[in-house]
Design a protein around this motif. Structure first.
Motif, mmCIF file in Angstrom:
data_model
loop_
_atom_site.group_PDB
_atom_site.id
_atom_site.type_symbol
_atom_site.label_atom_id
_atom_site.label_comp_id
_atom_site.label_asym_id
_atom_site.label_seq_id
_atom_site.Cartn_x
_atom_site.Cartn_y
_atom_site.Cartn_z
ATOM 1 N N LYS A 5 -1.360 -4.598 0.139
ATOM 2 C CA LYS A 5 -1.323 -4.168 -1.263
ATOM 3 C C LYS A 5 0.131 -3.955 -1.677
ATOM 4 O O LYS A 5 0.882 -3.248 -1.010
ATOM 5 C CB LYS A 5 -2.118 -2.889 -1.457
ATOM 6 N N ALA A 6 0.515 -4.569 -2.779
ATOM 7 C CA ALA A 6 1.897 -4.506 -3.248
ATOM 8 C C ALA A 6 2.355 -3.076 -3.484
ATOM 9 O O ALA A 6 3.480 -2.709 -3.141
ATOM 10 C CB ALA A 6 2.056 -5.340 -4.511
ATOM 11 N N LYS A 7 1.485 -2.229 -4.054
ATOM 12 C CA LYS A 7 1.917 -0.866 -4.377
ATOM 13 C C LYS A 7 2.178 -0.017 -3.129
ATOM 14 O O LYS A 7 2.832 1.004 -3.225
ATOM 15 C CB LYS A 7 0.951 -0.176 -5.329
ATOM 16 N N THR A 8 1.698 -0.484 -1.943
ATOM 17 C CA THR A 8 1.971 0.276 -0.719
ATOM 18 C C THR A 8 3.296 -0.111 -0.064
ATOM 19 O O THR A 8 3.811 0.650 0.747
ATOM 20 C CB THR A 8 0.841 0.111 0.319
ATOM 21 N N VAL A 9 3.851 -1.264 -0.427
ATOM 22 C CA VAL A 9 5.084 -1.712 0.240
ATOM 23 C C VAL A 9 6.260 -1.945 -0.698
ATOM 24 O O VAL A 9 7.397 -2.019 -0.240
ATOM 25 C CB VAL A 9 4.843 -2.997 1.068
ATOM 26 N N LEU A 10 6.008 -2.047 -1.995
ATOM 27 C CA LEU A 10 7.098 -2.334 -2.930
ATOM 28 C C LEU A 10 7.438 -1.106 -3.762
ATOM 29 O O LEU A 10 6.554 -0.331 -4.132
ATOM 30 C CB LEU A 10 6.695 -3.474 -3.884
ATOM 31 N N PRO A 11 8.718 -0.935 -4.089
ATOM 32 C CA PRO A 11 9.092 0.153 -4.997
ATOM 33 C C PRO A 11 8.469 -0.093 -6.382
ATOM 34 O O PRO A 11 8.262 -1.232 -6.785
ATOM 35 C CB PRO A 11 10.615 0.081 -5.067
#
Length: 87
Positions: A5-11
């Motif tokens: 999930k993008a929101k878990t790894v990206l600022p």
């Protein structure tokens, strides 16, 4: 390759910028070329197959028929031919 999930790894700022281009879709982000590894480098499969092929070639040079090698190694006759006649 796994899904993350993008929101878990990206600022948050980067996520918002990406959302300007793609929303609700799956995107693939490739590794940098410097991080690529050749096939079988991690698992040792390439070494294992090279060792097996060397044994097949040696057996063929010692007079073992192609059909027998195919049965022994559970490979097709055509695959054994490719191995023994390759350089």
């Amino acid at each position: 390759m796994s899904n993350v999930k993008a929101k878990t790894v990206l600022p948050q700022e980067l996520l918002e910028e990406i959302q300007n281009y793609v929303q609700g879709e799956t995107i693939y982000i490739p590794k940098p070329k410097a991080r690529y590894q050749k096939w079988g480098a991690c698992s040792g499969a390439k070494k294992s197959i090279a060792k097996r092929n060397a044994l097949i070639k040696q057996s063929f040079r010692n007079g073992v028929p192609i059909e027998q090698l195919a049965e022994e190694y559970y490979l097709s006759v055509e695959t054994i031919k490719k191995i023994v006649y390759s350089k």
